[in-house]
Design a protein around this motif. Structure first.
Motif, PDB file in Angstrom:
ATOM      1  N   LEU A  69       0.817  -1.220   0.000  1.00 38.94           N
ATOM      2  CA  LEU A  69       0.000   0.000   0.000  1.00 38.94           C
ATOM      3  C   LEU A  69       0.852   1.271   0.000  1.00 38.94           C
ATOM      4  CD1 LEU A  69      -2.814  -1.121   2.440  1.00 38.94           C
ATOM      5  CD2 LEU A  69      -3.049  -0.682  -0.020  1.00 38.94           C
ATOM      6  N   SER A  70       2.076   1.168   0.481  1.00 35.67           N
ATOM      7  CA  SER A  70       2.968   2.331   0.482  1.00 35.67           C
ATOM      8  C   SER A  70       3.794   2.405  -0.805  1.00 35.67           C
ATOM      9  CB  SER A  70       3.883   2.321   1.711  1.00 35.67           C
ATOM     10  OG  SER A  70       4.842   1.293   1.599  1.00 35.67           O
ATOM     11  N   ALA A  71       3.435   1.600  -1.774  1.00 32.37           N
ATOM     12  CA  ALA A  71       4.025   1.630  -3.124  1.00 32.37           C
ATOM     13  C   ALA A  71       5.490   1.199  -3.160  1.00 32.37           C
ATOM     14  CB  ALA A  71       3.848   3.001  -3.764  1.00 32.37           C
ATOM     15  N   MET A  72       5.826   0.204  -2.361  1.00 35.81           N
ATOM     16  CA  MET A  72       7.168  -0.372  -2.449  1.00 35.81           C
ATOM     17  C   MET A  72       7.272  -1.116  -3.777  1.00 35.81           C
ATOM     18  SD  MET A  72       8.983   0.495   0.150  1.00 35.81           S
ATOM     19  CE  MET A  72      10.322  -0.626   0.415  1.00 35.81           C
ATOM     20  N   PRO A  73       8.480  -1.269  -4.299  1.00 35.53           N
ATOM     21  CA  PRO A  73       8.652  -1.955  -5.586  1.00 35.53           C
ATOM     22  C   PRO A  73       8.097  -3.382  -5.564  1.00 35.53           C
ATOM     23  CG  PRO A  73      10.677  -0.841  -4.940  1.00 35.53           C
ATOM     24  CD  PRO A  73       9.745  -0.756  -3.768  1.00 35.53           C
ATOM     25  N   VAL A 115      12.901 -12.494   6.456  1.00 36.05           N
ATOM     26  CA  VAL A 115      11.818 -11.813   5.739  1.00 36.05           C
ATOM     27  C   VAL A 115      11.184 -10.751   6.629  1.00 36.05           C
ATOM     28  CG1 VAL A 115       9.517 -12.113   4.727  1.00 36.05           C
ATOM     29  CG2 VAL A 115      11.347 -13.708   4.139  1.00 36.05           C
ATOM     30  N   LEU A 116      10.895 -11.104   7.885  1.00 39.53           N
ATOM     31  CA  LEU A 116      10.319 -10.120   8.802  1.00 39.53           C
ATOM     32  C   LEU A 116      11.256  -8.925   8.990  1.00 39.53           C
ATOM     33  CD1 LEU A 116       8.798 -12.480  11.513  1.00 39.53           C
ATOM     34  CD2 LEU A 116       7.523 -10.942  10.016  1.00 39.53           C
ATOM     35  N   LEU A 117      12.532  -9.199   9.159  1.00 40.13           N
ATOM     36  CA  LEU A 117      13.510  -8.123   9.330  1.00 40.13           C
ATOM     37  C   LEU A 117      13.594  -7.253   8.076  1.00 40.13           C
ATOM     38  CD1 LEU A 117      15.726  -6.797  11.047  1.00 40.13           C
ATOM     39  CD2 LEU A 117      17.328  -8.476  10.088  1.00 40.13           C
ATOM     40  N   ALA A 118      13.647  -7.877   6.916  1.00 38.52           N
ATOM     41  CA  ALA A 118      13.716  -7.121   5.658  1.00 38.52           C
ATOM     42  C   ALA A 118      12.484  -6.230   5.490  1.00 38.52           C
ATOM     43  CB  ALA A 118      13.841  -8.085   4.471  1.00 38.52           C
ATOM     44  N   MET A 119      11.315  -6.768   5.804  1.00 36.89           N
ATOM     45  CA  MET A 119      10.093  -5.964   5.661  1.00 36.89           C
ATOM     46  C   MET A 119      10.059  -4.832   6.682  1.00 36.89           C
ATOM     47  SD  MET A 119       7.085  -8.571   4.415  1.00 36.89           S
ATOM     48  CE  MET A 119       7.023  -9.538   5.892  1.00 36.89           C
ATOM     49  N   ALA A 120      10.512  -5.096   7.905  1.00 41.44           N
ATOM     50  CA  ALA A 120      10.545  -4.045   8.924  1.00 41.44           C
ATOM     51  C   ALA A 120      11.493  -2.927   8.503  1.00 41.44           C
ATOM     52  CB  ALA A 120      10.962  -4.621  10.268  1.00 41.44           C
ATOM     53  N   LEU A 121      12.661  -3.294   8.006  1.00 39.96           N
ATOM     54  CA  LEU A 121      13.619  -2.286   7.561  1.00 39.96           C
ATOM     55  C   LEU A 121      13.102  -1.515   6.351  1.00 39.96           C
ATOM     56  CD1 LEU A 121      16.969  -4.252   8.040  1.00 39.96           C
ATOM     57  CD2 LEU A 121      16.032  -2.419   9.481  1.00 39.96           C
ATOM     58  N   ALA A 122      12.457  -2.212   5.433  1.00 33.36           N
ATOM     59  CA  ALA A 122      11.870  -1.531   4.278  1.00 33.36           C
ATOM     60  C   ALA A 122      10.785  -0.559   4.719  1.00 33.36           C
ATOM     61  CB  ALA A 122      11.303  -2.559   3.290  1.00 33.36           C
ATOM     62  N   GLY A 123       9.985  -0.970   5.694  1.00 32.33           N
ATOM     63  CA  GLY A 123       8.942  -0.085   6.206  1.00 32.33           C
ATOM     64  C   GLY A 123       9.518   1.139   6.896  1.00 32.33           C
ATOM     65  N   LEU A 124      10.556   0.922   7.698  1.00 33.42           N
ATOM     66  CA  LEU A 124      11.212   2.055   8.358  1.00 33.42           C
ATOM     67  C   LEU A 124      11.847   2.994   7.333  1.00 33.42           C
ATOM     68  CD1 LEU A 124      12.868   0.249  11.388  1.00 33.42           C
ATOM     69  CD2 LEU A 124      11.011   1.936  11.472  1.00 33.42           C
ATOM     70  N   TRP A 125      12.517   2.416   6.332  1.00 35.18           N
ATOM     71  CA  TRP A 125      13.113   3.232   5.272  1.00 35.18           C
ATOM     72  C   TRP A 125      12.036   4.049   4.561  1.00 35.18           C
ATOM     73  CZ3 TRP A 125      12.251   3.280   0.002  1.00 35.18           C
ATOM     74  CH2 TRP A 125      13.113   4.101  -0.727  1.00 35.18           C
ATOM     75  N   ARG A 126      10.940   3.388   4.224  1.00 28.87           N
ATOM     76  CA  ARG A 126       9.858   4.070   3.520  1.00 28.87           C
ATOM     77  C   ARG A 126       9.343   5.239   4.363  1.00 28.87           C
ATOM     78  NH1 ARG A 126       8.978   4.261  -1.619  1.00 28.87           N
ATOM     79  NH2 ARG A 126       6.871   3.836  -2.288  1.00 28.87           N
ATOM     80  N   PHE A 127       9.144   4.994   5.625  1.00 30.57           N
ATOM     81  CA  PHE A 127       8.637   6.047   6.506  1.00 30.57           C
ATOM     82  C   PHE A 127       9.643   7.189   6.649  1.00 30.57           C
ATOM     83  CE2 PHE A 127       8.349   8.052  10.652  1.00 30.57           C
ATOM     84  CZ  PHE A 127       7.049   8.540  10.606  1.00 30.57           C
ATOM     85  N   LEU A 128      10.887   6.855   6.950  1.00 34.99           N
ATOM     86  CA  LEU A 128      11.890   7.895   7.225  1.00 34.99           C
ATOM     87  C   LEU A 128      12.314   8.675   5.984  1.00 34.99           C
ATOM     88  CD1 LEU A 128      14.119   5.953   9.761  1.00 34.99           C
ATOM     89  CD2 LEU A 128      12.502   7.800  10.264  1.00 34.99           C
ATOM     90  N   VAL A 129      12.506   7.988   4.881  1.00 30.64           N
ATOM     91  CA  VAL A 129      13.024   8.656   3.683  1.00 30.64           C
ATOM     92  C   VAL A 129      11.932   9.271   2.828  1.00 30.64           C
ATOM     93  CG1 VAL A 129      14.292   8.283   1.531  1.00 30.64           C
ATOM     94  CG2 VAL A 129      15.071   7.202   3.638  1.00 30.64           C
ATOM     95  N   VAL A 130      10.866   8.561   2.643  1.00 27.15           N
ATOM     96  CA  VAL A 130       9.827   9.028   1.732  1.00 27.15           C
ATOM     97  C   VAL A 130       8.809   9.926   2.418  1.00 27.15           C
ATOM     98  CG1 VAL A 130       7.979   8.276   0.179  1.00 27.15           C
ATOM     99  CG2 VAL A 130      10.139   7.008   0.260  1.00 27.15           C
ATOM    100  N   TYR A 131       8.360   9.542   3.587  1.00 33.95           N
ATOM    101  CA  TYR A 131       7.249  10.270   4.204  1.00 33.95           C
ATOM    102  C   TYR A 131       7.675  11.403   5.129  1.00 33.95           C
ATOM    103  CZ  TYR A 131       4.422   6.522   2.314  1.00 33.95           C
ATOM    104  OH  TYR A 131       3.810   5.633   1.461  1.00 33.95           O
ATOM    105  N   THR A 132       8.932  11.439   5.548  1.00 37.17           N
ATOM    106  CA  THR A 132       9.311  12.516   6.470  1.00 37.17           C
ATOM    107  C   THR A 132      10.168  13.594   5.807  1.00 37.17           C
ATOM    108  OG1 THR A 132      11.229  11.265   7.240  1.00 37.17           O
ATOM    109  CG2 THR A 132       9.179  11.039   8.501  1.00 37.17           C
ATOM    110  N   LEU A 133      10.532  13.407   4.549  1.00 38.86           N
ATOM    111  CA  LEU A 133      11.331  14.420   3.862  1.00 38.86           C
ATOM    112  C   LEU A 133      10.481  15.332   3.018  1.00 38.86           C
ATOM    113  CD1 LEU A 133      14.471  12.399   2.836  1.00 38.86           C
ATOM    114  CD2 LEU A 133      14.186  13.908   4.781  1.00 38.86           C
TER     115      LEU A 133
END
Length: 133
Positions: A69-73, A115-133
């Motif tokens: 839903l957050s448009a990850m690749p 997989v859980l770790l990768a998804m958590a990191l991707a979610g954090l990256w998405r939030f920090l880089v895309v949504y807070t800048l």
């Protein structure tokens, strides 16, 4: 946007969940165990395989849907979804055969955590880089 990748991945996981649940139900019926495991080691193992799946998969599927839903690749989503399914099959087969060490149990657990770790990191990256800048 409809989370189509998650829809397919979740559907496949539900089919596996039903198989694991049926293994419990059929053994329960054959062994005439009404509630719990009745001291039956095979029943305890089947209940544990089913329970472990129920403990990890919902959170993983939720993360997958949120990432979609957050448009990850799509490649990341497919990789995580397929890896999770492979992990859960490996774990179910490995633990289902023996309560001790097995390659399937080890590999399934490790892959699930990765997989859980990768998804958590991707979610954090998405939030920090895309949504807070």
């Amino acid at each position: 946007m409809m989370p189509r990748i998650t829809l397919l991945v979740a559907s496949l996981h539900v089919l596996l969940y039903v198989v694991l649940a049926l293994r419990v139900v059929l053994h329960r019926r054959a062994s005439r165990i009404g509630v719990g495991t009745g001291g039956d080691a095979a029943m305890a193992l089947r209940v544990r395989v089913h329970g472990n799946f129920a403990e990890y998969v919902p959170l993983a599927l939720l993360m997958l849907a949120l990432l979609e839903l957050s448009a990850m690749p799509a490649a990341l989503l497919w990789t995580c979804g397929v890896a999770l399914l492979l992990a859960r099959v490996l774990h179910a087969v490995g633990l289902g055969r023996s309560p001790g060490y097995s390659f399937g149990r080890f590999a399934g657990t490790l892959l699930t955590f990765l997989v859980l770790l990768a998804m958590a990191l991707a979610g954090l990256w998405r939030f920090l880089v895309v949504y807070t800048l």
